[in-house]
Design an enzyme around this catalytic site. Sequence first.
Site, PDB file in Angstrom:
ATOM      1  N   ASP A  27      -1.350   6.691   6.097  1.00 25.01           N
ATOM      2  CA  ASP A  27      -2.421   5.769   5.718  1.00 25.01           C
ATOM      3  C   ASP A  27      -2.630   4.866   6.935  1.00 25.01           C
ATOM      4  O   ASP A  27      -1.781   4.046   7.268  1.00 25.01           O
ATOM      5  CB  ASP A  27      -1.981   4.956   4.495  1.00 25.01           C
ATOM      6  CG  ASP A  27      -3.009   3.904   4.085  1.00 25.01           C
ATOM      7  OD1 ASP A  27      -4.020   3.726   4.797  1.00 25.01           O
ATOM      8  OD2 ASP A  27      -2.784   3.247   3.045  1.00 25.01           O
ATOM      9  N   LYS A  71     -11.804  -1.859   7.416  1.00 27.92           N
ATOM     10  CA  LYS A  71     -11.027  -2.703   8.330  1.00 27.92           C
ATOM     11  C   LYS A  71     -11.476  -2.493   9.778  1.00 27.92           C
ATOM     12  O   LYS A  71     -11.808  -3.458  10.443  1.00 27.92           O
ATOM     13  CB  LYS A  71      -9.533  -2.420   8.197  1.00 27.92           C
ATOM     14  CG  LYS A  71      -8.854  -3.144   7.046  1.00 27.92           C
ATOM     15  CD  LYS A  71      -8.930  -2.437   5.737  1.00 27.92           C
ATOM     16  CE  LYS A  71      -8.285  -3.219   4.610  1.00 27.92           C
ATOM     17  NZ  LYS A  71      -7.607  -2.356   3.659  1.00 27.92           N
ATOM     18  N   TRP A  86       0.839  -1.208   0.000  1.00 29.18           N
ATOM     19  CA  TRP A  86       0.000   0.000   0.000  1.00 29.18           C
ATOM     20  C   TRP A  86       0.866   1.246   0.000  1.00 29.18           C
ATOM     21  O   TRP A  86       0.587   2.209  -0.736  1.00 29.18           O
ATOM     22  CB  TRP A  86      -0.972  -0.007   1.179  1.00 29.18           C
ATOM     23  CG  TRP A  86      -1.958  -1.129   1.110  1.00 29.18           C
ATOM     24  CD1 TRP A  86      -2.085  -2.169   1.981  1.00 29.18           C
ATOM     25  CD2 TRP A  86      -2.963  -1.348   0.093  1.00 29.18           C
ATOM     26  NE1 TRP A  86      -3.095  -3.015   1.575  1.00 29.18           N
ATOM     27  CE2 TRP A  86      -3.640  -2.534   0.415  1.00 29.18           C
ATOM     28  CE3 TRP A  86      -3.321  -0.652  -1.059  1.00 29.18           C
ATOM     29  CZ2 TRP A  86      -4.686  -3.049  -0.356  1.00 29.18           C
ATOM     30  CZ3 TRP A  86      -4.366  -1.154  -1.835  1.00 29.18           C
ATOM     31  CH2 TRP A  86      -5.028  -2.336  -1.483  1.00 29.18           C
TER      32      TRP A  86
HETATM   33  C1  LIG Z   1      -7.046  -1.989   2.472  1.00 32.52           C
HETATM   34  C2  LIG Z   1      -5.993  -0.946   2.432  1.00 32.52           C
HETATM   35  C3  LIG Z   1      -5.936   0.037   1.432  1.00 32.52           C
HETATM   36  C4  LIG Z   1      -6.879   0.057   0.262  1.00 32.52           C
HETATM   37  O1  LIG Z   1      -8.084   0.531   0.648  1.00 32.52           O
HETATM   38  P1  LIG Z   1      -9.275   0.788  -0.387  1.00 32.52           P
HETATM   39  O2  LIG Z   1     -10.267   1.440   0.505  1.00 32.52           O
HETATM   40  O3  LIG Z   1      -9.685  -0.539  -0.911  1.00 32.52           O
HETATM   41  O4  LIG Z   1      -8.769   1.691  -1.457  1.00 32.52           O
HETATM   42  C5  LIG Z   1      -4.958   0.998   1.516  1.00 32.52           C
HETATM   43  N1  LIG Z   1      -4.070   1.014   2.532  1.00 32.52           N
HETATM   44  C6  LIG Z   1      -4.093   0.098   3.502  1.00 32.52           C
HETATM   45  C7  LIG Z   1      -3.087   0.157   4.589  1.00 32.52           C
HETATM   46  C8  LIG Z   1      -5.052  -0.913   3.484  1.00 32.52           C
HETATM   47  O5  LIG Z   1      -5.066  -1.836   4.464  1.00 32.52           O
END
Ligand SMILES: *Cc1c(COP(=O)(O)O)cnc(C)c1O
Length: 362
Positions: free
Chosen positions: A174, A198, A102
């Site tokens: 993030d 999540k 990511w």
């Molecule tokens: C799941 C995830 C993403 C992607 O998220 P989307 O909402 O599907 O774009 C990005 N960064 C991290 C750390 C993730 O766990």
Amino acid sequence: MNRIYNFSAGPSTLPLEVLETAAKEMTDYHGFGLSVMEMSHRSNAYSDIQDEAESLLRKLLHIPENYQVLFLQGGASTQFAMVPLNLMNKNNTADFLITGNWADKAQQEAQRFGEARVVASSKDKTYSYIPQTSSDDFNSAADYVHICTNNTIYGTRFTPENLPDVGNLDLVADMSSNILSEVYDIEKFALVYAGAQKNMGPAGVTVVIIRDDLIGNAMDITPTMLDYQTHSKAGSMYNTPPCYNIYICKLVFEWLDRLGGVQAIEKINKHKSQKLYDYIDNSGFYRGTAEKEDRSLMNVPFICKKDELNAEFIKQAKQQGLENLKGHRAVGGMRASIYNSMPQEGIDSLISFMQEFAKNNA
Ligand SMILES: *Cc1c(COP(=O)(O)O)cnc(C)c1O
């Protein structure tokens, strides 16, 4: 009722209480005679829901007054573009720590809009650790430094005590897979973003927490919908927000608040993950794939020492109602995602199964 233990990395398990409340309120929300998903987003009934979601999140994360909370769409992946479009506006350069897929995607997307410099990466060892940096490693002209606090696929994290020292630079995170899981000081960040699916609710809403002064400086090319100012000015209602998803997030925030907030869930999460890691470490049969000091509280990747047993493990676990344990293809083996909503009993069932499986395959 027959609910599985869902170890999926995302979308992931939600508190049963939340689902039951949502079910009860599905057809007639609080006597209004309609469902939240049928309401006008301009109605008082709905705006109360969104206001409450925001104030609960502010309370849970101790978000200071000079930060705004935005409820957006497009997932965390849209933030990979939105952050540079809005923040790479002074020197058109930003620094990145690459600790997983990511973080890598965020850097690659930012490269479309300016210089996205890689300061450190743990790719050399399949992202199994968090690289150490010092403030000298960062470009003093960087418009921001981007990190991913929890690496969902590889099961590593920047602990709150071990965030990179970026000096006076703005730190962007993030936090998709560990927001609300342990206490981070929001003031250490200029901007935090997280997809909901999540630790907050259903996929379809992305939370952005942004310091005031970073709003209103987007590049000229920025589409209206990707300008933080658009959403900030409109109270996240420039267009129709994902109302129902925000409502579910509100229920999750209430659930967490009742539990005692982030401090309380941190204690629970540490207990849950430690129990699983301790079992793995002492089993002689399984092995954790992430470096111990960098281990995630949320995603626990592990393998059977006998590689050929992994597929059988996943198959038999599923038969016991322990589902979605297959590791990401980049790591292989297994991954137990044990977000806030995974109860202790889920961990205990998993460990019992692991003991049984190890005994039968010794
Ligand atoms: C799941 C995830 C993403 C992607 O998220 P989307 O909402 O599907 O774009 C990005 N960064 C991290 C750390 C993730 O766990």
